[in-house]
Design an enzyme around this catalytic site. Structure first.
Site, PDB file in Angstrom:
ATOM      1  N   LYS A 174       0.821  -1.217   0.000  1.00  0.00           N
ATOM      2  CA  LYS A 174       0.000   0.000   0.000  1.00  0.00           C
ATOM      3  C   LYS A 174       0.858   1.272   0.000  1.00  0.00           C
ATOM      4  CE  LYS A 174      -3.781  -2.162  -0.170  1.00  0.00           C
ATOM      5  NZ  LYS A 174      -4.708  -2.964   0.565  1.00  0.00           N
TER       6      LYS A 174
HETATM    7  C1  LIG Z   1      -5.764  -3.862   0.686  1.00  0.00           C
HETATM    8  C2  LIG Z   1      -7.226  -3.778   0.545  1.00  0.00           C
HETATM    9  C3  LIG Z   1      -8.090  -4.036   1.630  1.00  0.00           C
HETATM   10  C4  LIG Z   1      -7.625  -4.420   3.018  1.00  0.00           C
HETATM   11  O1  LIG Z   1      -6.693  -5.383   3.064  1.00  0.00           O
HETATM   12  P1  LIG Z   1      -6.018  -5.903   4.431  1.00  0.00           P
HETATM   13  O2  LIG Z   1      -5.096  -6.935   3.929  1.00  0.00           O
HETATM   14  O3  LIG Z   1      -7.108  -6.428   5.290  1.00  0.00           O
HETATM   15  O4  LIG Z   1      -5.324  -4.744   5.086  1.00  0.00           O
HETATM   16  C5  LIG Z   1      -9.444  -3.881   1.421  1.00  0.00           C
HETATM   17  N1  LIG Z   1      -9.946  -3.499   0.238  1.00  0.00           N
HETATM   18  C6  LIG Z   1      -9.162  -3.239  -0.815  1.00  0.00           C
HETATM   19  C7  LIG Z   1      -9.787  -2.784  -2.098  1.00  0.00           C
HETATM   20  C8  LIG Z   1      -7.774  -3.387  -0.707  1.00  0.00           C
HETATM   21  O5  LIG Z   1      -6.987  -3.148  -1.771  1.00  0.00           O
END
Ligand SMILES: *Cc1c(COP(=O)(O)O)cnc(C)c1O
Length: 372
Positions: free
Chosen positions: A177
């Site tokens: 991210k």
């Molecule tokens: C990364 C992401 C999440 C959350 O992911 P976690 O692995 O739980 O932190 C949720 N929705 C989208 C669209 C994502 O790209």
């Protein structure tokens, strides 16, 4: 090998983590509220709660706005599966609607048409960091939970940052991210009541003024450690630089791929919206085999991945809700052709050129094979 993603981590992150270790205060310590305050200020939200993942943030957000068993939540099938899964945790039903072919976000007219008297919330996803049209969804007067996990740094046309509209908005800090704490998440929100409930439910349902012997409601362990929050604070300091670097890499890709025939690039910002760059996803020509393309790129030292599969066609969703091919044609078409290319702040212009050349070659070979 050029990887699809790689976090930026320097001596500042290392020092911050070591400092927490030496303090012996690893959880429920001072870094948690500090990271929350810094993050809330960054997106312009009155409140923020740090949690263990983006998924946890989505789950607590849906509970906060009152989603429960049998309720319908309208959302996008073109997302990471977490956004739909979080609805299932509360035994509510994800009602998918098709996406806009340009932004790849929830089609707001299709969403409006899907509202019934069982609809209790709308869950737009700011996919690939492009702001979803939340302002249009606000007209329905229903609670909105935003999946902003891919959209740190994005800004709506009216100048409000994604996460700052007052709706509970979930961010994720997995290693790919825009900002990472390894694993982690944040819920931003405009309501003090929501903040109180979320803080309690991430910590087994304990009220803020309660000793640990009593819990007045059901909760979870969705806490984020001080180690993670210390990382997050340093990453927050670097965020503007990392976002600028991502935007620069995206503009190199645009230039390098401009002449590749049949390739669709991510939409440009329009109407005043600003994307917070997360991934660089291209849609391949319909005549090309996507999986074969990924293998051929790998053979040339370039990692890529199918991104994203349509959620409604995953076997679990098909079986549970009877979703089938053909129900959301725009999403299915895009999902079948999309690949994420290597994309991270420290990707060099030379590496972008390498990726672009490899992709152009692979598509040329595929084209010739198809013509033969
Ligand atoms: C990364 C992401 C999440 C959350 O992911 P976690 O692995 O739980 O932190 C949720 N929705 C989208 C669209 C994502 O790209």
């Amino acid at each position: 090998m050029i990887p699809v993603a790689r976090p930026v981590l320097g001596p500042e992150e290392e020092a911050a983590v070591v400092e927490v270790l030496r303090s012996r205060h690893l959880s429920l310590g001072p870094r948690v509220p500090a990271f929350e305050a810094g993050f809330a200020a960054r997106v312009g939200a009155p409140y923020a709660s740090a949690v263990s993942s983006g998924t946890a943030a989505l789950h607590l957000a849906l509970r906060a706005v009152g989603v429960g068993e049998g309720d319908e939540v309208i959302t996008s099938p073109f997302s990471f599966v977490a956004s739909a899964n979080s609805i299932l945790y509360e035994r509510a039903k994800p009602v998918f609607v098709d996406i806009d072919p340009v932004t790849l976000n929830l089609d707001v007219e299709a969403a409006a048409a899907a509202i019934t008297d069982r609809t209790t919330a709308l869950l737009p996803v700011h996919i690939f960091g492009y702001p979803a049209d939340t302002p249009a969804l606000e007209a329905h007067g229903l609670p909105i939970v935003e999946d902003a996990c891919e959209a740190l740094g994005a800004v709506h046309a009216d100048g409000v940052r994604v996460g700052g509209r007052g709706h509970p908005s979930a961010f994720g800090f997995y290693a790919n991210k825009q900002l990472t704490t390894g694993e982690g998440g944040m819920l931003t929100m405009g309501s003090a009541e929501h903040k109180e409930r979320v803080d309690s439910e991430r910590n087994q349902g304990r009220a803020p003024d309660m000793g640990w012997l009593d819990h007045d409601r059901l909760g979870f362990n969705y806490r984020l450690t001080d180690i993670a929050c210390a990382l997050g604070l340093v990453q927050l300091d670097r965020l503007d630089g990392m976002l600028a670097d991502r935007a620069r890499v995206a503009s190199w890709y645009r230039e390098a791929l401009a002449d590749v025939e049949g390739l669709e690039l991510p939409c440009e910002d329009f109407g005043g919206d600003v994307r917070g760059w997360f991934v660089f996803v291209v849609q391949l020509p319909r005549s090309v085999d996507r999986d074969e393309t990924i293998r051929a790129l790998l053979a040339r030292g370039v990692q890529s991945k199918p991104y994203l599969p349509a959620i409604h066609l995953m076997s679990f969703y098909r079986e549970a809700f009877g979703y089938r091919e053909g129900m959301f044609p725009v999403c299915e078409d895009v999902a079948a052709r999309s690949i994420a290319l290597p994309f991270f702040p420290e990707l060099s212009e030379g590496q972008v050129a390498e990726v672009a050349e490899a992709l152009a070659d692979v598509l040329q070979v595929a084209h010739e094979a198809g013509a033969a």
